[in-house]
Design a protein around this motif. Structure first.
Motif, PDB file in Angstrom:
ATOM      1  N   PHE A   1       0.839  -1.195   0.000  1.00  0.00           N
ATOM      2  CA  PHE A   1       0.000   0.000   0.000  1.00  0.00           C
ATOM      3  C   PHE A   1       0.877   1.249   0.000  1.00  0.00           C
ATOM      4  CE2 PHE A   1      -1.879   3.257   2.828  1.00  0.00           C
ATOM      5  CZ  PHE A   1      -2.924   3.668   2.037  1.00  0.00           C
ATOM      6  N   GLN A   2       1.904   1.266   0.859  1.00  0.00           N
ATOM      7  CA  GLN A   2       2.803   2.418   0.903  1.00  0.00           C
ATOM      8  C   GLN A   2       3.552   2.586  -0.417  1.00  0.00           C
ATOM      9  OE1 GLN A   2       5.389   2.867   4.254  1.00  0.00           O
ATOM     10  NE2 GLN A   2       3.826   2.240   5.704  1.00  0.00           N
ATOM     11  N   ARG A   3       3.927   1.510  -1.032  1.00  0.00           N
ATOM     12  CA  ARG A   3       4.653   1.610  -2.303  1.00  0.00           C
ATOM     13  C   ARG A   3       3.742   2.080  -3.434  1.00  0.00           C
ATOM     14  NH1 ARG A   3       8.728  -3.262  -1.027  1.00  0.00           N
ATOM     15  NH2 ARG A   3      10.189  -1.924   0.090  1.00  0.00           N
ATOM     16  N   ILE A   4       2.489   1.706  -3.410  1.00  0.00           N
ATOM     17  CA  ILE A   4       1.537   2.212  -4.411  1.00  0.00           C
ATOM     18  C   ILE A   4       1.344   3.717  -4.230  1.00  0.00           C
ATOM     19  CG2 ILE A   4      -0.886   2.159  -5.120  1.00  0.00           C
ATOM     20  CD1 ILE A   4      -0.767  -0.903  -4.520  1.00  0.00           C
ATOM     21  N   ILE A   5       1.179   4.150  -3.001  1.00  0.00           N
ATOM     22  CA  ILE A   5       1.048   5.583  -2.713  1.00  0.00           C
ATOM     23  C   ILE A   5       2.329   6.313  -3.098  1.00  0.00           C
ATOM     24  CG2 ILE A   5       0.632   7.295  -0.892  1.00  0.00           C
ATOM     25  CD1 ILE A   5      -1.793   5.521  -1.805  1.00  0.00           C
ATOM     26  N   SER A   6       3.463   5.647  -2.954  1.00  0.00           N
ATOM     27  CA  SER A   6       4.740   6.217  -3.379  1.00  0.00           C
ATOM     28  C   SER A   6       4.731   6.520  -4.873  1.00  0.00           C
ATOM     29  CB  SER A   6       5.870   5.249  -3.048  1.00  0.00           C
ATOM     30  OG  SER A   6       7.067   5.645  -3.639  1.00  0.00           O
ATOM     31  N   GLY A   7       4.185   5.604  -5.656  1.00  0.00           N
ATOM     32  CA  GLY A   7       4.087   5.829  -7.100  1.00  0.00           C
ATOM     33  C   GLY A   7       3.230   7.041  -7.426  1.00  0.00           C
ATOM     34  N   TYR A   8       2.110   7.174  -6.719  1.00  0.00           N
ATOM     35  CA  TYR A   8       1.255   8.343  -6.937  1.00  0.00           C
ATOM     36  C   TYR A   8       1.970   9.630  -6.518  1.00  0.00           C
ATOM     37  CZ  TYR A   8      -2.804   5.614  -8.220  1.00  0.00           C
ATOM     38  OH  TYR A   8      -3.673   4.795  -8.875  1.00  0.00           O
ATOM     39  N   CYS A   9       2.710   9.587  -5.432  1.00  0.00           N
ATOM     40  CA  CYS A   9       3.458  10.776  -5.004  1.00  0.00           C
ATOM     41  C   CYS A   9       4.493  11.174  -6.049  1.00  0.00           C
ATOM     42  CB  CYS A   9       4.147  10.527  -3.662  1.00  0.00           C
ATOM     43  SG  CYS A   9       3.029  10.515  -2.256  1.00  0.00           S
ATOM     44  N   LEU A  10       5.167  10.185  -6.618  1.00  0.00           N
ATOM     45  CA  LEU A  10       6.145  10.490  -7.661  1.00  0.00           C
ATOM     46  C   LEU A  10       5.455  11.112  -8.875  1.00  0.00           C
ATOM     47  CD1 LEU A  10       9.106  10.379  -8.417  1.00  0.00           C
ATOM     48  CD2 LEU A  10       8.714   8.095  -9.335  1.00  0.00           C
ATOM     49  N   LEU A  11       4.297  10.579  -9.249  1.00  0.00           N
ATOM     50  CA  LEU A  11       3.533  11.137 -10.364  1.00  0.00           C
ATOM     51  C   LEU A  11       3.117  12.577 -10.076  1.00  0.00           C
ATOM     52  CD1 LEU A  11       2.016  10.735 -13.085  1.00  0.00           C
ATOM     53  CD2 LEU A  11       0.058  10.020 -11.705  1.00  0.00           C
ATOM     54  N   PHE A  12       2.598  12.842  -8.886  1.00  0.00           N
ATOM     55  CA  PHE A  12       2.206  14.209  -8.526  1.00  0.00           C
ATOM     56  C   PHE A  12       3.420  15.133  -8.536  1.00  0.00           C
ATOM     57  CE2 PHE A  12      -1.614  12.591  -5.912  1.00  0.00           C
ATOM     58  CZ  PHE A  12      -2.402  12.564  -7.038  1.00  0.00           C
ATOM     59  N   GLY A  13       4.548  14.654  -8.045  1.00  0.00           N
ATOM     60  CA  GLY A  13       5.766  15.465  -8.057  1.00  0.00           C
ATOM     61  C   GLY A  13       6.189  15.817  -9.473  1.00  0.00           C
ATOM     62  N   ILE A  14       6.128  14.841 -10.363  1.00  0.00           N
ATOM     63  CA  ILE A  14       6.479  15.091 -11.766  1.00  0.00           C
ATOM     64  C   ILE A  14       5.518  16.094 -12.383  1.00  0.00           C
ATOM     65  CG2 ILE A  14       6.538  14.032 -14.057  1.00  0.00           C
ATOM     66  CD1 ILE A  14       7.694  11.511 -12.655  1.00  0.00           C
ATOM     67  N   LEU A  15       4.228  15.972 -12.057  1.00  0.00           N
ATOM     68  CA  LEU A  15       3.252  16.933 -12.597  1.00  0.00           C
ATOM     69  C   LEU A  15       3.523  18.356 -12.099  1.00  0.00           C
ATOM     70  CD1 LEU A  15      -0.013  14.799 -12.427  1.00  0.00           C
ATOM     71  CD2 LEU A  15       1.321  15.421 -14.457  1.00  0.00           C
ATOM     72  N   TYR A  16       3.925  18.484 -10.849  1.00  0.00           N
ATOM     73  CA  TYR A  16       4.270  19.823 -10.357  1.00  0.00           C
ATOM     74  C   TYR A  16       5.545  20.344 -11.020  1.00  0.00           C
ATOM     75  CZ  TYR A  16       0.568  20.330  -6.944  1.00  0.00           C
ATOM     76  OH  TYR A  16      -0.659  20.489  -6.349  1.00  0.00           O
ATOM     77  N   TRP A  17       6.510  19.465 -11.276  1.00  0.00           N
ATOM     78  CA  TRP A  17       7.724  19.905 -11.984  1.00  0.00           C
ATOM     79  C   TRP A  17       7.397  20.315 -13.418  1.00  0.00           C
ATOM     80  CZ3 TRP A  17      11.973  21.750 -10.266  1.00  0.00           C
ATOM     81  CH2 TRP A  17      12.427  21.385  -9.013  1.00  0.00           C
ATOM     82  N   ILE A  18       6.495  19.592 -14.072  1.00  0.00           N
ATOM     83  CA  ILE A  18       6.071  19.990 -15.421  1.00  0.00           C
ATOM     84  C   ILE A  18       5.459  21.381 -15.381  1.00  0.00           C
ATOM     85  CG2 ILE A  18       4.334  19.501 -17.200  1.00  0.00           C
ATOM     86  CD1 ILE A  18       4.911  16.517 -16.747  1.00  0.00           C
ATOM     87  N   ARG A  19       4.682  21.632 -14.342  1.00  0.00           N
ATOM     88  CA  ARG A  19       4.074  22.957 -14.193  1.00  0.00           C
ATOM     89  C   ARG A  19       5.145  24.021 -13.984  1.00  0.00           C
ATOM     90  NH1 ARG A  19      -1.229  24.471 -10.893  1.00  0.00           N
ATOM     91  NH2 ARG A  19      -1.943  23.011 -12.442  1.00  0.00           N
ATOM     92  N   LEU A  20       6.158  23.703 -13.213  1.00  0.00           N
ATOM     93  CA  LEU A  20       7.195  24.706 -12.909  1.00  0.00           C
ATOM     94  C   LEU A  20       8.058  25.045 -14.121  1.00  0.00           C
ATOM     95  CD1 LEU A  20       8.464  23.663  -9.377  1.00  0.00           C
ATOM     96  CD2 LEU A  20       7.018  25.592  -9.994  1.00  0.00           C
ATOM     97  N   ILE A  21       8.403  24.047 -14.915  1.00  0.00           N
ATOM     98  CA  ILE A  21       9.309  24.320 -16.035  1.00  0.00           C
ATOM     99  C   ILE A  21       8.577  24.791 -17.285  1.00  0.00           C
ATOM    100  CG2 ILE A  21      11.076  22.751 -15.191  1.00  0.00           C
ATOM    101  CD1 ILE A  21      10.168  20.699 -17.225  1.00  0.00           C
TER     102      ILE A  21
END
Length: 140
Positions: free
Chosen positions: A23-43
């Motif tokens: 469960f924690q590792r699945i949530i980890s994947g979603y966190c990484l996806l959200f982080g990438i989406l925020y980086w896409i927004r920043l750049i």
């Protein structure tokens, strides 16, 4: 048979603990996806009015930078099953809940994100409670 040989310490995780780790590792994947989406927004990779850092209002600049850093950090902690991983995830989730539920006039109204963070937090509490009760109960 002596008492020492009849009592064994079981070091293998229970089924609930294994499921909790995944469960924690699945949530980890979603966190990484959200982080990438925020980086896409920043750049500014995605075309749009709020999708470039220099065109964002200050409130979006502050939150986007914070979440772009914290979400991948939470992903790493959750993947490694570190004790600080859920804490960093909670900071990210609380920030997004405050953004979208507390200030919808500034950040927009995104109830799906709010509900998903609340659901993940509830599942986390349930897992921790079940694991606590399992460890607390005497085994025969």
């Amino acid at each position: 048979m002596s008492e020492v040989t009849s009592r064994r310490v079981v070091l293998q995780p229970s089924g609930v603990e294994v499921i909790f780790a995944w469960f924690q590792r699945i949530i980890s994947g979603y966190c990484l996806l959200f982080g990438i989406l925020y980086w896409i927004r920043l750049i500014g990779f995605y075309p749009g009015s709020l999708w470039r850092f220099d065109l964002m209002p200050v409130h979006w600049q502050v939150t986007a930078v914070m979440l772009a850093v914290f979400f991948p950090f939470a992903a790493a902690g959750l993947w490694m099953l570190a004790s600080w991983g859920p804490v960093i995830w909670f900071i990210c989730a609380a920030a997004e809940i405050v953004m979208y539920a507390g200030f919808p006039e500034l950040f927009g109204h995104r109830p799906l994100i709010v509900v998903s963070h609340a659901g993940v937090a509830l599942l986390y509490v349930v897992f921790r409670l079940v694991i606590y009760l399992q460890k607390r109960s005497p085994r025969t």
